[in-house]
Write a protein that holds these residues in place. Sequence first.
Motif, PDB file in Angstrom:
ATOM      1  N   VAL A 257     -12.232  -1.605  29.685  1.00  0.00           N
ATOM      2  CA  VAL A 257     -12.763  -0.934  28.489  1.00  0.00           C
ATOM      3  C   VAL A 257     -14.005  -1.670  27.984  1.00  0.00           C
ATOM      4  O   VAL A 257     -15.023  -1.041  27.650  1.00  0.00           O
ATOM      5  CB  VAL A 257     -11.685  -0.834  27.389  1.00  0.00           C
ATOM      6  CG1 VAL A 257     -12.278  -0.425  26.060  1.00  0.00           C
ATOM      7  CG2 VAL A 257     -10.592   0.136  27.811  1.00  0.00           C
ATOM      8  N   ALA A 258     -13.954  -3.000  27.928  1.00  0.00           N
ATOM      9  CA  ALA A 258     -15.103  -3.783  27.439  1.00  0.00           C
ATOM     10  C   ALA A 258     -16.306  -3.629  28.353  1.00  0.00           C
ATOM     11  O   ALA A 258     -17.445  -3.566  27.874  1.00  0.00           O
ATOM     12  CB  ALA A 258     -14.720  -5.255  27.309  1.00  0.00           C
ATOM     13  N   VAL A 259     -16.082  -3.545  29.665  1.00  0.00           N
ATOM     14  CA  VAL A 259     -17.198  -3.400  30.602  1.00  0.00           C
ATOM     15  C   VAL A 259     -17.801  -1.995  30.520  1.00  0.00           C
ATOM     16  O   VAL A 259     -19.019  -1.828  30.511  1.00  0.00           O
ATOM     17  CB  VAL A 259     -16.750  -3.728  32.046  1.00  0.00           C
ATOM     18  CG1 VAL A 259     -17.794  -3.297  33.059  1.00  0.00           C
ATOM     19  CG2 VAL A 259     -16.457  -5.218  32.179  1.00  0.00           C
ATOM     20  N   LEU A 260     -16.945  -0.986  30.444  1.00  0.00           N
ATOM     21  CA  LEU A 260     -17.438   0.393  30.440  1.00  0.00           C
ATOM     22  C   LEU A 260     -17.991   0.828  29.084  1.00  0.00           C
ATOM     23  O   LEU A 260     -18.917   1.638  29.027  1.00  0.00           O
ATOM     24  CB  LEU A 260     -16.322   1.351  30.880  1.00  0.00           C
ATOM     25  CG  LEU A 260     -15.854   1.190  32.319  1.00  0.00           C
ATOM     26  CD1 LEU A 260     -14.730   2.172  32.627  1.00  0.00           C
ATOM     27  CD2 LEU A 260     -17.004   1.364  33.304  1.00  0.00           C
ATOM     28  N   TRP A 261     -17.412   0.339  27.998  1.00  0.00           N
ATOM     29  CA  TRP A 261     -17.819   0.746  26.653  1.00  0.00           C
ATOM     30  C   TRP A 261     -18.004  -0.484  25.762  1.00  0.00           C
ATOM     31  O   TRP A 261     -17.226  -0.699  24.822  1.00  0.00           O
ATOM     32  CB  TRP A 261     -16.793   1.685  26.043  1.00  0.00           C
ATOM     33  CG  TRP A 261     -16.579   2.924  26.839  1.00  0.00           C
ATOM     34  CD1 TRP A 261     -17.444   3.976  26.971  1.00  0.00           C
ATOM     35  CD2 TRP A 261     -15.438   3.238  27.628  1.00  0.00           C
ATOM     36  NE1 TRP A 261     -16.895   4.920  27.796  1.00  0.00           N
ATOM     37  CE2 TRP A 261     -15.656   4.495  28.215  1.00  0.00           C
ATOM     38  CE3 TRP A 261     -14.234   2.577  27.905  1.00  0.00           C
ATOM     39  CZ2 TRP A 261     -14.747   5.102  29.061  1.00  0.00           C
ATOM     40  CZ3 TRP A 261     -13.319   3.185  28.744  1.00  0.00           C
ATOM     41  CH2 TRP A 261     -13.583   4.428  29.301  1.00  0.00           C
ATOM     42  N   PRO A 262     -19.035  -1.292  26.001  1.00  0.00           N
ATOM     43  CA  PRO A 262     -19.177  -2.527  25.228  1.00  0.00           C
ATOM     44  C   PRO A 262     -19.398  -2.305  23.732  1.00  0.00           C
ATOM     45  O   PRO A 262     -18.799  -2.991  22.915  1.00  0.00           O
ATOM     46  CB  PRO A 262     -20.370  -3.240  25.871  1.00  0.00           C
ATOM     47  CG  PRO A 262     -21.058  -2.238  26.708  1.00  0.00           C
ATOM     48  CD  PRO A 262     -20.066  -1.158  27.027  1.00  0.00           C
ATOM     49  N   ARG A 263     -20.242  -1.350  23.369  1.00  0.00           N
ATOM     50  CA  ARG A 263     -20.517  -1.144  21.943  1.00  0.00           C
ATOM     51  C   ARG A 263     -19.297  -0.673  21.169  1.00  0.00           C
ATOM     52  O   ARG A 263     -18.966  -1.241  20.134  1.00  0.00           O
ATOM     53  CB  ARG A 263     -21.678  -0.184  21.757  1.00  0.00           C
ATOM     54  CG  ARG A 263     -22.983  -0.897  21.958  1.00  0.00           C
ATOM     55  CD  ARG A 263     -24.084  -0.146  21.340  1.00  0.00           C
ATOM     56  NE  ARG A 263     -25.206  -1.056  21.269  1.00  0.00           N
ATOM     57  CZ  ARG A 263     -26.188  -0.889  20.452  1.00  0.00           C
ATOM     58  NH1 ARG A 263     -26.192   0.141  19.650  1.00  0.00           N
ATOM     59  NH2 ARG A 263     -27.172  -1.741  20.437  1.00  0.00           N
TER      60      ARG A 263
END
Length: 179
Positions: free
Chosen positions: A26-32
């Motif tokens: 999740v952090a890699v795909l959607w950082p913001r």
Amino acid sequence: MDSRAVRSFRVFVVVTAVVALVLGVVAVLWPRPSLVLVAVLFGVYLVVAGALRVVAAVRGHGTAPAWRWTSGVVGGLVGVAGLVCLLDPVVPLVVYAALAGVAFLVEGVAALVGAIVGHPGSSRAPTVVSGVLSLLGGVAVLVAPTLALAVFTVLAGIALIVVGSAALLLLPPRAAARR
């Protein structure tokens, strides 16, 4: 160790590894959005912590008035900081990034001063390289704090993926749990 304890440990490792993998992806795909969610959760924490501190100050009969006032004022400030986080979660994140940028600059200057004056146990060349890289990192973070936060989030996500994968790969086979 008995087999139930080993099985419980295996379940714990598997669950935490899977959570790390999911959060990492999740952090890699959607950082913001990940950062905003963390800021919102932090804001909720601050509001609750501030409110609890104010309640403790109000109900702190028998404690020193100075403690009660200090606790109440600090609780109010913490609660307001939490509300700021909830109203615009990006603002505190940019402030944190700016503080990190300043810290990089200070570290870079300290390393370069150490390289110039010399200090025991270190050589000059790596210390100069470290100082210059810290200065460049500090400038980069201060120039583009939101990009720096996104990069940090992606790197943290990659670290979670690596740690979760390693935990699953290093888990002993089930046969070991039965012994």
